[in-house]
Design an enzyme around this catalytic site. Structure first.
Site, PDB file in Angstrom:
ATOM      1  N   CYS A  65       0.867  -1.177   0.000  1.00 37.63           N
ATOM      2  CA  CYS A  65       0.000   0.000   0.000  1.00 37.63           C
ATOM      3  C   CYS A  65       0.904   1.226   0.000  1.00 37.63           C
ATOM      4  O   CYS A  65       2.086   1.132  -0.351  1.00 37.63           O
ATOM      5  CB  CYS A  65      -1.010  -0.025   1.135  1.00 37.63           C
ATOM      6  N   HIS A  98      13.009 -15.838  12.045  1.00 30.34           N
ATOM      7  CA  HIS A  98      12.735 -15.891  13.490  1.00 30.34           C
ATOM      8  C   HIS A  98      11.240 -15.915  13.815  1.00 30.34           C
ATOM      9  O   HIS A  98      10.834 -16.524  14.805  1.00 30.34           O
ATOM     10  CB  HIS A  98      13.344 -14.667  14.197  1.00 30.34           C
TER      11      HIS A  98
END
Ligand code: RB5
Length: 156
Positions: A65, A98
């Site tokens: 966006c 992670h």
């Protein structure tokens, strides 16, 4: 991988470049719109990308966006979606390694094409490490989601 790709009008200027990059990296694009620079509402495209991933028709997603903020906030409302707004190379791969981030969010008004290319390449090339501490933390994130769905955050 199948990559669901969606954007609003603010992200549209980067969409074709990102799509070609995904294909060049050997992946398939699941096009979730928008298809022009006409003004649209970013939640509609966050929703489409999320639905495609949750339905198993894509492995990951990329949302674009203007700032990357609105579309990441919207995507993270969908259980099972872990969207991260990343405007630096490190976060774009570390978020997958992670945190098992499954949707990369980019603000096309914040980063230019060259940085976006690096972000997408980093995201696509990364894998969740499955190291114990990351699995444990992911489990806690998923527990927050489950508790919210079960109404445990509802005020009395
Ligand atoms: C659209 O003008 C803009 O608000 C949107 O693309 C995004 O930046 C929202 O976070």
């Amino acid at each position: 991988m199948h990559i669901a790709l969606g954007c609003d009008h603010g992200g549209f200027p980067l969409k074709d470049r990102v799509a070609s990059l995904v294909v060049a990296a050997g992946h398939t694009v699941v096009d979730c719109g928008t298809d022009s620079d006409c003004a649209v509402d970013y939640p509609d495209f966050a929703r489409k990308v999320g639905e495609v991933i949750i339905a198993g028709r894509a492995d990951r997603g990329i949302l674009i966006c203007g700032s990357g903020v609105g579309i990441s906030v919207a995507a993270n409302k969908i259980p099972g979606i872990r969207a991260g707004i990343c405007h630096d190379y490190y976060s774009a791969h570390q978020g997958v390694e992670h945190d098992d981030m499954n949707v990369l969010c980019i603000g096309a008004r914040i980063v230019g094409e060259a940085v976006a290319v690096e972000l997408v390449q980093a995201f696509l090339g990364a894998q969740f490490t499955r190291e114990e501490r990351h699995v444990r933390r992911l489990g806690k994130v998923l527990q927050i989601e489950q508790d919210a769905l079960a109404g445990k955050f509802a005020t009395p």
